[in-house]
Design a protein around this motif. Structure first.
Motif, PDB file in Angstrom:
ATOM      1  N   LEU A  17       0.849  -1.192   0.000  1.00  0.00           N
ATOM      2  CA  LEU A  17       0.000   0.000   0.000  1.00  0.00           C
ATOM      3  C   LEU A  17       0.884   1.241   0.000  1.00  0.00           C
ATOM      4  N   GLU A  18       0.500   2.227  -0.752  1.00  0.00           N
ATOM      5  CA  GLU A  18       1.274   3.466  -0.819  1.00  0.00           C
ATOM      6  C   GLU A  18       0.344   4.670  -0.701  1.00  0.00           C
ATOM      7  N   TRP A  19       0.702   5.563   0.217  1.00  0.00           N
ATOM      8  CA  TRP A  19       0.059   6.871   0.309  1.00  0.00           C
ATOM      9  C   TRP A  19       1.132   7.924   0.001  1.00  0.00           C
ATOM     10  N   ALA A  20       0.822   8.851  -0.898  1.00  0.00           N
ATOM     11  CA  ALA A  20       1.830   9.829  -1.310  1.00  0.00           C
ATOM     12  C   ALA A  20       1.208  11.204  -1.524  1.00  0.00           C
ATOM     13  N   ARG A  21       2.064  12.224  -1.523  1.00  0.00           N
ATOM     14  CA  ARG A  21       1.689  13.605  -1.849  1.00  0.00           C
ATOM     15  C   ARG A  21       2.319  13.967  -3.194  1.00  0.00           C
ATOM     16  N   PRO A  22       1.524  14.402  -4.173  1.00  0.00           N
ATOM     17  CA  PRO A  22       2.066  14.724  -5.493  1.00  0.00           C
ATOM     18  C   PRO A  22       3.062  15.878  -5.482  1.00  0.00           C
ATOM     19  N   ASP A  23       2.986  16.753  -4.487  1.00  0.00           N
ATOM     20  CA  ASP A  23       3.789  17.977  -4.496  1.00  0.00           C
ATOM     21  C   ASP A  23       5.011  17.918  -3.592  1.00  0.00           C
ATOM     22  N   LEU A  24       5.321  16.764  -3.004  1.00  0.00           N
ATOM     23  CA  LEU A  24       6.447  16.665  -2.076  1.00  0.00           C
ATOM     24  C   LEU A  24       7.537  15.743  -2.628  1.00  0.00           C
ATOM     25  N   THR A  25       8.762  15.999  -2.171  1.00  0.00           N
ATOM     26  CA  THR A  25       9.898  15.130  -2.500  1.00  0.00           C
ATOM     27  C   THR A  25      10.708  14.889  -1.232  1.00  0.00           C
ATOM     28  N   PRO A  26      10.815  13.657  -0.729  1.00  0.00           N
ATOM     29  CA  PRO A  26      10.095  12.483  -1.234  1.00  0.00           C
ATOM     30  C   PRO A  26       8.597  12.598  -0.987  1.00  0.00           C
ATOM     31  N   GLY A  27       7.830  11.941  -1.845  1.00  0.00           N
ATOM     32  CA  GLY A  27       6.387  12.118  -1.793  1.00  0.00           C
ATOM     33  C   GLY A  27       5.636  11.130  -0.944  1.00  0.00           C
ATOM     34  N   PHE A  28       6.300  10.067  -0.479  1.00  0.00           N
ATOM     35  CA  PHE A  28       5.581   9.052   0.290  1.00  0.00           C
ATOM     36  C   PHE A  28       5.313   9.526   1.718  1.00  0.00           C
ATOM     37  N   VAL A  29       4.060   9.408   2.148  1.00  0.00           N
ATOM     38  CA  VAL A  29       3.700   9.744   3.522  1.00  0.00           C
ATOM     39  C   VAL A  29       3.414   8.476   4.327  1.00  0.00           C
ATOM     40  N   ASP A  54       4.974  -6.260   3.152  1.00  0.00           N
ATOM     41  CA  ASP A  54       5.418  -7.381   3.983  1.00  0.00           C
ATOM     42  C   ASP A  54       4.806  -7.325   5.380  1.00  0.00           C
ATOM     43  N   GLN A  55       3.566  -6.831   5.437  1.00  0.00           N
ATOM     44  CA  GLN A  55       2.780  -6.747   6.671  1.00  0.00           C
ATOM     45  C   GLN A  55       3.432  -5.845   7.728  1.00  0.00           C
ATOM     46  N   LYS A  56       4.106  -4.807   7.275  1.00  0.00           N
ATOM     47  CA  LYS A  56       4.664  -3.818   8.199  1.00  0.00           C
ATOM     48  C   LYS A  56       4.889  -2.504   7.464  1.00  0.00           C
ATOM     49  N   GLU A  57       5.090  -1.431   8.249  1.00  0.00           N
ATOM     50  CA  GLU A  57       5.337  -0.123   7.650  1.00  0.00           C
ATOM     51  C   GLU A  57       6.804   0.007   7.261  1.00  0.00           C
ATOM     52  N   HIS A  58       7.049   0.686   6.123  1.00  0.00           N
ATOM     53  CA  HIS A  58       8.397   0.993   5.675  1.00  0.00           C
ATOM     54  C   HIS A  58       8.588   2.508   5.727  1.00  0.00           C
ATOM     55  N   VAL A  59       9.674   2.958   6.337  1.00  0.00           N
ATOM     56  CA  VAL A  59       9.874   4.392   6.559  1.00  0.00           C
ATOM     57  C   VAL A  59      11.090   4.947   5.830  1.00  0.00           C
ATOM     58  N   VAL A  60      11.793   4.128   5.035  1.00  0.00           N
ATOM     59  CA  VAL A  60      13.016   4.589   4.376  1.00  0.00           C
ATOM     60  C   VAL A  60      12.746   5.773   3.455  1.00  0.00           C
ATOM     61  N   ASN A  61      11.692   5.695   2.663  1.00  0.00           N
ATOM     62  CA  ASN A  61      11.374   6.747   1.688  1.00  0.00           C
ATOM     63  C   ASN A  61      10.313   7.721   2.175  1.00  0.00           C
ATOM     64  N   LYS A  62      10.042   7.704   3.462  1.00  0.00           N
ATOM     65  CA  LYS A  62       8.941   8.508   3.995  1.00  0.00           C
ATOM     66  C   LYS A  62       9.333   9.970   4.114  1.00  0.00           C
ATOM     67  N   GLN A  63       8.385  10.851   3.779  1.00  0.00           N
ATOM     68  CA  GLN A  63       8.572  12.294   3.952  1.00  0.00           C
ATOM     69  C   GLN A  63       8.786  12.583   5.443  1.00  0.00           C
ATOM     70  N   PRO A  64       9.913  13.244   5.810  1.00  0.00           N
ATOM     71  CA  PRO A  64      10.242  13.458   7.233  1.00  0.00           C
ATOM     72  C   PRO A  64       9.144  14.131   8.046  1.00  0.00           C
ATOM     73  N   SER A  65       8.399  15.066   7.442  1.00  0.00           N
ATOM     74  CA  SER A  65       7.378  15.792   8.196  1.00  0.00           C
ATOM     75  C   SER A  65       6.214  14.904   8.627  1.00  0.00           C
ATOM     76  N   ARG A  74      -2.449  10.672  -2.792  1.00  0.00           N
ATOM     77  CA  ARG A  74      -2.679   9.550  -3.689  1.00  0.00           C
ATOM     78  C   ARG A  74      -2.699   8.252  -2.891  1.00  0.00           C
ATOM     79  N   CYS A  75      -3.748   7.475  -3.092  1.00  0.00           N
ATOM     80  CA  CYS A  75      -3.871   6.142  -2.481  1.00  0.00           C
ATOM     81  C   CYS A  75      -3.643   5.113  -3.586  1.00  0.00           C
ATOM     82  N   LEU A  76      -2.618   4.274  -3.438  1.00  0.00           N
ATOM     83  CA  LEU A  76      -2.240   3.341  -4.492  1.00  0.00           C
ATOM     84  C   LEU A  76      -2.073   1.923  -3.945  1.00  0.00           C
ATOM     85  N   VAL A  77      -2.612   0.961  -4.666  1.00  0.00           N
ATOM     86  CA  VAL A  77      -2.405  -0.462  -4.394  1.00  0.00           C
ATOM     87  C   VAL A  77      -1.871  -1.084  -5.680  1.00  0.00           C
ATOM     88  N   PRO A  78      -0.537  -1.226  -5.801  1.00  0.00           N
ATOM     89  CA  PRO A  78       0.040  -1.742  -7.053  1.00  0.00           C
ATOM     90  C   PRO A  78      -0.529  -3.094  -7.470  1.00  0.00           C
TER      91      PRO A  78
END
Length: 269
Positions: free
Chosen positions: A67-79, A84-95, A128-132
């Protein structure tokens, strides 16, 4: 529909929603799963918690999906990222670190809604709510507002009039300030002064001069039309003693004269 890399205007957002609706209708016709979000923007208040609804229809277990939630106007854009049944924070927007989550118990029912805690003004935007695995994405707009109650103080007063000042700090977006009398009618007041602080919150203030009259209940109302929020404070302006005498004495005299005339007529009978 990979539009998340570009900043979307309100007009572009509306056009995108229309395209998404048409796309969903085609998928429904083909019997394929959908990513469903509200068509209307979601409203939130600074400091509170908000949920951005997003569901997979028909219902299916999303626990093992990405599952991916993102902001189109931010870099990095992932919020928020879930895999793998857990949250990943490597690419997460710091704010957004420590402030976004999904309800794990609801994932198995296809509820992939995003919860944002301690909402800030900068959270406003398009998400953006995305399910690849489903091969779909959907967009939802978040509107953030901030409100506070106004304070009314007496600046000066004479025997016949009083000058009041109303001030309210901590608003977003920029609000308008109104003065009302006891019947809800607009009062003619001085211009509204507006200041914007380093935190992007607005402070508004205004003064009004009112005559001391009977039932002089004055209201200062601060309102923000876009978020449909308003706050108001009431202030009672006391009636001066000379005005009471001016109003009451003639009335008492009229009553006394009426009583005396009644007694006089009664004696003449």
């Amino acid at each position: 529909m990979h539009l998340w890399r570009y900043k979307l205007s309100l007009r572009g957002y509306r056009a995108m929603i229309l395209q998404h609706m048409i796309f969903c209708l085609l998928l429904i016709h083909r019997g394929q799963p959908l990513i469903v979000v509200p068509l209307r923007a979601v409203m939130a208040t600074v400091g509170e918690e908000v949920v951005l609804p997003c569901h997979i229809k028909p219902e299916m277990d999303a626990n093992g999906m990405r599952l991916e939630w993102a902001r189109p106007d931010l870099t990095p854009g992932f919020v928020y990222e879930w895999a793998d049944q857990k949250e990943h924070v490597v690419n997460k927007q710091p704010s957004y670190r420590g402030r976004t989550s999904v309800v794990k118990e609801k994932l198995e029912h296809g509820d992939i809604s995003l919860k944002i805690s301690n909402v800030t003004i900068s959270d406003e935007g398009i998400y953006r709510c995305l399910v690849p695995q489903v091969g779909q994405e959907a967009f939802i707009k978040l509107i953030v507002g901030a409100v506070s109650f106004p304070t009314v103080t007496v600046i000066s007063k004479t025997s016949s009039r009083v000058v009041l000042q109303c001030e309210s700090a901590g608003w977003y977006p920029e609000p308008e300030l109104l003065w009302l009398d006891g019947e809800g009618n607009l009062l003619s007041a001085g211009p509204t002064e507006t200041l914007r602080g380093p935190d992007d919150l607005y402070t508004v203030s205004s003064r009004v001069t009112v005559e001391k009259r009977h039932s002089n209940n004055i209201t200062c109302r601060v309102q923000q039309r876009n978020t449909n929020q308003s706050r108001e404070t009431h202030r009672h302006v006391p009636v001066p003693s000379w005005y009471l005498k001016l109003v009451l004495v003639p009335g008492l005299l009229a009553v006394l004269v009426s009583v005396l005339l009644t007694i006089h007529r009664w004696r003449l009978r």
